[in-house]
Each structure stands twice: as C-alpha cells, then as structure tokens.
Design an enzyme around this catalytic site. Structure first.
Site, PDB file in Angstrom:
ATOM      1  N   HIS A   1      48.883  86.116  24.968  1.00  0.00           N
ATOM      2  CA  HIS A   1      50.381  85.685  24.245  1.00  0.00           C
ATOM      3  C   HIS A   1      50.377  84.303  24.208  1.00  0.00           C
ATOM      4  CE1 HIS A   1      51.923  89.646  23.945  1.00  0.00           C
ATOM      5  NE2 HIS A   1      51.931  89.909  25.242  1.00  0.00           N
TER       6      HIS A   1
ATOM      7  N   ARG B   1      42.210  85.941  29.814  1.00  0.00           N
ATOM      8  CA  ARG B   1      42.863  87.194  29.345  1.00  0.00           C
ATOM      9  C   ARG B   1      42.526  87.247  27.843  1.00  0.00           C
ATOM     10  NH1 ARG B   1      48.606  90.180  29.598  1.00  0.00           N
ATOM     11  NH2 ARG B   1      49.417  88.473  28.614  1.00  0.00           N
TER      12      ARG B   1
ATOM     13  N   ASP C   1      30.069  84.151  26.631  1.00  0.00           N
ATOM     14  CA  ASP C   1      29.078  82.961  26.164  1.00  0.00           C
ATOM     15  C   ASP C   1      29.548  81.579  26.380  1.00  0.00           C
ATOM     16  OD1 ASP C   1      27.006  84.734  25.427  1.00  0.00           O
ATOM     17  OD2 ASP C   1      27.163  84.531  23.203  1.00  0.00           O
TER      18      ASP C   1
ATOM     19  N   GLU D   1      48.983  98.954  31.787  1.00  0.00           N
ATOM     20  CA  GLU D   1      50.493  98.680  31.390  1.00  0.00           C
ATOM     21  C   GLU D   1      51.322  99.570  30.216  1.00  0.00           C
ATOM     22  OE1 GLU D   1      50.235  94.599  29.902  1.00  0.00           O
ATOM     23  OE2 GLU D   1      48.494  95.148  28.884  1.00  0.00           O
TER      24      GLU D   1
ATOM     25  N   ASP E   1      55.256  95.253  29.793  1.00  0.00           N
ATOM     26  CA  ASP E   1      54.621  96.007  28.744  1.00  0.00           C
ATOM     27  C   ASP E   1      54.861  97.665  29.378  1.00  0.00           C
ATOM     28  OD1 ASP E   1      53.677  95.072  26.317  1.00  0.00           O
ATOM     29  OD2 ASP E   1      52.317  93.989  27.729  1.00  0.00           O
TER      30      ASP E   1
HETATM   31  O1  LIG Z   1      53.144  93.558  30.682  1.00  0.00           O
HETATM   32  C1  LIG Z   1      53.108  92.468  31.405  1.00  0.00           C
HETATM   33  O2  LIG Z   1      53.880  92.163  32.302  1.00  0.00           O
HETATM   34  C2  LIG Z   1      51.886  91.511  31.068  1.00  0.00           C
HETATM   35  O3  LIG Z   1      50.964  91.869  30.827  1.00  0.00           O
HETATM   36  C3  LIG Z   1      52.099  90.026  31.317  1.00  0.00           C
HETATM   37  C4  LIG Z   1      52.934  89.521  30.210  1.00  0.00           C
HETATM   38  O4  LIG Z   1      51.993  89.687  29.030  1.00  0.00           O
HETATM   39  C5  LIG Z   1      53.228  87.922  30.222  1.00  0.00           C
HETATM   40  O5  LIG Z   1      52.758  87.294  29.004  1.00  0.00           O
HETATM   41  C6  LIG Z   1      54.565  88.082  30.627  1.00  0.00           C
HETATM   42  O6  LIG Z   1      55.001  86.552  30.215  1.00  0.00           O
END
Ligand SMILES: O=C(O)C(=O)C[C@H](O)[C@@H](O)CO
Length: 266
Positions: free
Chosen positions: A48, A73, A87, A152, A178
């Site tokens: 993100h 991530r 790599d 998630e 999520d």
């Molecule tokens: O679902 C979640 O919680 C995450 O995976 C973390 C979020 O993606 C994170 O970016 C919230 O700021």
C-alpha cells in the site's frame, strides 16, 4: 563472506513478543530514521505504500547497519516479483491475501531453487549473494529466508490450518483491516465475529507450530493479541505517528475547527 543470518527468523522461535512498526513513507531516509528507534522489526510496505523494487532495495540498504529487521511486504505473491525481491536481498517476505494452502505452497516454491522450487538463479548479479561473495548461496539461501503469509479474508481463516501446515511457511500475519472489511464491517476489527476469526487464526497457527503476527496500532488491541499468543505485533504506523503528532502539536495553538490562515485554493 558468510550468508547474512536472519535474526528475525531465529527470534520467531523465542517466546518474547517482537514489536514492529509499519514503514510507509517509501523512502530510504524515513526508513533509516525508523531503524534507529529500537523496534525489533519494521514492515517496509510494498503493497500500500508507493514502492517499487528499486525503492525497496534502497530502503534495505539504508537500514542494513541497524538492528531493526526489515520485513518486506510484496504487492502480491507473483513468483517473478518474489525473485526480484529476494535477489535484492529481502530475507523476510510477507505476502498479502493468502487464502489457500495451494497459494502458500506456490510461495514457498517461488522462494526455493530447483529441485525444491522454481526460483531463478541470479548469481553474481545479485545483492542476495553479495555479488557472489557468499559461497554456496544456492544450497543455503533457504535457511535464512523467512516467509510470512497474510491471512486476511474469511476464506483464509477457514483454511488457516492447511495454510499454517505448509512446510516453508514460517509465520502467519493477520490483516485486521482487510479481514473486517471483507466480513462487511468496513475496517472495524473490534466486531465480535472478526475478533473470533482473529483468535481462531492465532490458535490454529500456534497449534501448527508457527508464529503468528498482527497489525495493532492501538495499545489495548496489541496487548490482547499478545495475550492470545501473537509473537510479532506491529504496534505503530510511521505515517500515522507523524500525522497524529502534527495535528496534536497544532491543536496546542489553534482549535482544530479553525481554518488555516494561509490556504491554497484549487
Ligand atoms: O488488513 C490489514 O490490516 C493489513 O494488511 C494492513 C494494512 O494493509 C495496512 O496498510 C493498514 O494501514
């Protein structure tokens, strides 16, 4: 030189919680600042935050002198992207939205060389091998690589046992935002049915001998999840910390409702 060790992977086997921080600024300068603050690990977010392989590499280089371990991530679990990240020297990789054991097995394969997987050989071109300074990298790399799969979604929770059981999955990380959104609660992980899924996922993961982690910037959540058995907890998000501090600082001088005197109109 020796293959760099992965102290985070080793620490996952210990019982004390590992406290982490989300690193979302996507710049080496900010990542280096975070790395000096004493957290056990930092999540360099390629999902993100506006990161690419070169920006992730630059952040790995910036934090390399410090003890805080970078967990990277990926934006998704594509094997070609994973090859580039490994790599570049990523040792601990987190992959979002893993919902089945089949997906988890494919991720393990992407991180291993033949005959155990499908990772392509970058050899002396890569930072991972320290440009061939590390002898026998192909045979030993997997020992210091750590795979964290994110659960998630409701489907992921249902399949948590099979996912956690996959050989080569080192840990499960729960994504509360999520998960709760997918369950119809728009980011509200405090809902009882979301909490139930989180607790069950932690218990299932631990029952399979794997470590479990979660993002919990609110202290009471972090403490509860730690009590439930989470071993690595992200207790802060750097961007949120900066914004909260900026807002609180201004509020000492001006009411939050009062508009800025200098304003830009679009
Ligand atoms: O679902 C979640 O919680 C995450 O995976 C973390 C979020 O993606 C994170 O970016 C919230 O700021």
């Amino acid at each position: 030189m020796d293959l760099p060790l992965n102290p985070f992977k080793a620490a996952l086997r210990r019982s004390e919680p590992l406290y982490g921080i989300w690193a979302g600024f996507a710049t080496p300068y900010a990542a280096e600042i975070i790395a000096t603050t004493g957290y056990d690990w930092m999540l360099v977010d390629g999902e993100h935050a506006p990161n690419t392989v070169p920006t992730l590499l630059a952040q790995l280089q910036a934090v390399a002198p410090y003890a805080t371990h970078p967990v990277v991530r990926a934006v998704h679990g594509d094997a070609v992207l994973i090859k580039q990240l490994l790599d570049a020297g990523v040792q601990t990789l987190m992959v979002p939205m893993v919902e089945t054991a089949e997906q988890a097995r494919a991720l393990v394969q992407a991180m291993r060389y033949p005959p155990h997987g499908i990772r392509g050989v970058g050899g002396g071109l890569t930072r991972a091998t320290r440009w061939d300074a590390v002898p026998d990298y192909i045979r030993t790399a997997h020992e210091q690589l750590c795979l964290i799969v994110q659960i998630e979604s409701r489907l992921g929770v249902e399949n948590a046992a099979e996912i956690a059981a996959v050989d080569g999955v080192d840990a499960v990380f729960i994504g509360p935002a999520d998960l709760s959104t997918g369950m119809g609660h728009a980011g509200d992980a405090s809902q009882p049915e979301v909490q139930d899924c989180i607790r069950r996922t932690i218990e299932t993961t631990l029952a399979h001998g794997k470590a479990c982690g979660i993002l919990a910037p609110r202290e009471e959540d972090a403490r509860r999840y730690t009590d439930w058995g989470c071993r690595f907890v992200a207790v802060a998000i750097d961007i949120s910390l900066m914004r909260q501090a900026a807002v609180a600082n201004l509020a000492r001088y001006r009411a939050p409702t009062q508009p800025a005197i200098v304003s830009t109109t679009y």
